[in-house]
Write an enzyme that holds these catalytic residues in place. Structure first.
Site, PDB file in Angstrom:
ATOM      1  N   TYR A 184      71.746  53.159  52.611  1.00 31.94           N
ATOM      2  CA  TYR A 184      70.847  53.614  53.674  1.00 31.94           C
ATOM      3  C   TYR A 184      70.369  52.434  54.525  1.00 31.94           C
ATOM      4  O   TYR A 184      70.064  51.355  54.017  1.00 31.94           O
ATOM      5  CB  TYR A 184      69.616  54.319  53.093  1.00 31.94           C
ATOM      6  CG  TYR A 184      68.548  54.507  54.136  1.00 31.94           C
ATOM      7  CD1 TYR A 184      68.672  55.495  55.115  1.00 31.94           C
ATOM      8  CD2 TYR A 184      67.452  53.648  54.204  1.00 31.94           C
ATOM      9  CE1 TYR A 184      67.725  55.635  56.111  1.00 31.94           C
ATOM     10  CE2 TYR A 184      66.495  53.789  55.193  1.00 31.94           C
ATOM     11  CZ  TYR A 184      66.646  54.784  56.144  1.00 31.94           C
ATOM     12  OH  TYR A 184      65.719  54.908  57.139  1.00 31.94           O
ATOM     13  N   HIS A 211      64.369  54.622  50.029  1.00 35.50           N
ATOM     14  CA  HIS A 211      64.764  55.927  50.587  1.00 35.50           C
ATOM     15  C   HIS A 211      64.964  56.990  49.523  1.00 35.50           C
ATOM     16  O   HIS A 211      65.906  57.784  49.593  1.00 35.50           O
ATOM     17  CB  HIS A 211      66.012  55.785  51.457  1.00 35.50           C
ATOM     18  CG  HIS A 211      65.961  56.651  52.682  1.00 35.50           C
ATOM     19  ND1 HIS A 211      66.766  57.751  52.856  1.00 35.50           N
ATOM     20  CD2 HIS A 211      65.200  56.581  53.791  1.00 35.50           C
ATOM     21  CE1 HIS A 211      66.503  58.321  54.022  1.00 35.50           C
ATOM     22  NE2 HIS A 211      65.554  57.632  54.611  1.00 35.50           N
TER      23      HIS A 211
END
EC number: 4.2.1.-
Length: 442
Positions: A197, A248
């Protein structure tokens, strides 16, 4: 391609005339036929994508010529559903009402669905709510932060994003951002062999794999690779710049505890989303695992979700996303609670929050003693064209414009130049899987 402006909706048609009778008016309301009293005459929605992701913009119009308010209702994964809630449910309830009764209208719309809450309804509600605050500021001739109590600071510190494959590359980018005035920088690290991410694809082939979600996620590889890179980045850049990192929500609670322990020496300003909302009960153990400041909340869709964490003092930063929380009306109450419990705010502000939404963030940032740092998107030239007055940081700080209301406008003609794709497939980014084929949180 879908039209960028949805002004031909049922809500717009229904607003041609203010209804003679307003359903369940507030007891202090003036008669609907009192033409001198400020009234809502239309609620319109617009879809546009100048930043690449779809924005839902709400415009609340009044019977005073030229007086309207703007709100951001953007959730890229549920764009059409949000637009429908505004057009088909909220707009008919608002026609003829006084836009200055923000608290009353917020409660009215929130309770109207009976099964309350959730991202779709909250984003739709936020679009209306922020537009009402915009109107109030314009009527008063005051910027939003003045409506919320006045300045608590001269400017709001922002953080920007950098990423890379190794500590040397990332450290250079951090120092370059620091040269541009940023004192806070989020750093994301590419992990070889896994879909990481917050990092840019290395080439066109990897970009295509990510688009199709042909890659996979490996938490153990992340835990082996990222902590030593973060520690080395700290050694390279020194202590003059704050570093942030976003996990995340991709880790299990035990993995999150390991990460907290391993990044102690990186001296992060905060570690974001080490736990998913579903794992919030584990924050006490995460706090006990180390002294790394913890940030969470961009996925929360109810201000009450923060309260147990604030009461137990297990988070340091509330990552606030005003659209998903239902607007400024509930969020300003959350910000007060953050202050009372000794935490700080770090509002969500990447490219999926429009300039209208960013202006709402800044109203809270400039007025709250609890402000910590503001995430800052780099808005494209196209986005600034669609939204005159787009907030842009100067030397890593937002100062605010001093203009009445939000201080941001919306160019409908320019918005049509950047339509959202049809059919919308923005949620494909979330189709991430683990190496064994099981679904992984995005």
């Amino acid at each position: 391609m879908a039209s960028s402006a949805h002004s031909d909706s049922a809500s717009a048609d229904a607003s041609a005339e203010i209804p003679a009778e307003i359903l369940a008016p507030a007891p202090w309301s003036t008669p609907a036929d009192d033409s001198e009293h400020l009234r809502i005459t239309a609620v319109r929605t617009f879809l546009t994508a100048p930043q690449g992701c779809p924005y839902v913009i709400v415009r609340v119009e009044t019977n005073q010529p030229g007086l309207y308010g703007l709100g951001c209702a953007s959730d890229p994964q549920r764009t059409l559903a949000i637009r429908s809630v505004v057009d088909d449910y909220y707009a008919p309830m608002l026609l003829g009402r006084d836009p200055s009764d923000i608290e009353d209208l917020h409660r009215l719309l929130f309770n109207s669905g009976y099964w309350r809450g959730g991202s779709i309804g909250q984003n739709a509600l936020a679009g209306v709510d922020v537009a009402l605050w915009d109107i109030k500021g314009k009527v008063a001739g005051l910027p939003l932060h003045q409506l919320l109590g006045g300045r608590a600071r001269e400017a709001a510190d922002a953080y920007t994003h950098v990423d890379g494959d190794n500590a040397g590359e990332i450290a250079e980018k951090v120092l370059a951002a620091h040269e541009r005035g940023y004192r806070h920088v989020r750093v994301q690290v590419s992990v070889p062999g896994t879909d990481t991410y917050g990092t840019a694809p290395r080439d066109a082939a990897e970009a295509r794999r990510r688009e199709l979600r042909a890659g996979s996620w490996d938490s153990l590889a992340y835990l082996r690779h990222v902590p030593p890179v973060l520690r080395e980045i700290r050694e390279r850049v020194g202590t003059g710049v704050e570093l942030l990192h976003d996990a995340h929500e991709r880790l299990t609670p035990s993995q999150a505890r390991e990460l907290v322990h391993e990044v102690e020496d990186a001296r992060l300003f905060f570690l974001e989303d080490a736990l998913a909302p579903e794992d919030a009960a584990h924050f006490d153990q995460l706090r006990a695992a180390g002294s790394v400041p913890l940030a969470v909340g961009e996925l929360y869709h109810d201000v009450m979700m923060y309260l147990p964490l604030l009461q137990r003092q297990v988070i340091d930063f509330a990552r606030i996303r005003i659209p998903t929380l239902g607007g400024l009306t509930p969020t300003r109450k959350l910000v007060a609670a953050v202050e009372l419990f000794g935490a700080r705010t770090a509002p969500h502000g990447p490219g999926d929050v429009s300039p209208v939404g960013m202006a709402a963030n800044l109203g809270l940032d400039l007025s709250s003693p609890a402000f910590g740092v503001q995430e800052a998107a780099t808005f494209r030239e196209a986005t600034r064209e669609v939204f005159p007055g787009t907030p842009v940081p100067e030397r890593g700080r937002f100062h605010g414009t001093g203009l009445p209301g939000l201080g941001v406008d919306f160019d409908e003609a320019a918005a049509r130049k950047y339509p959202v794709p049809e059919p919308l497939r923005h949620d494909r980014w979330a189709l991430l899987r683990n190496g064994d084929g099981s679904v992984q949180r995005p």
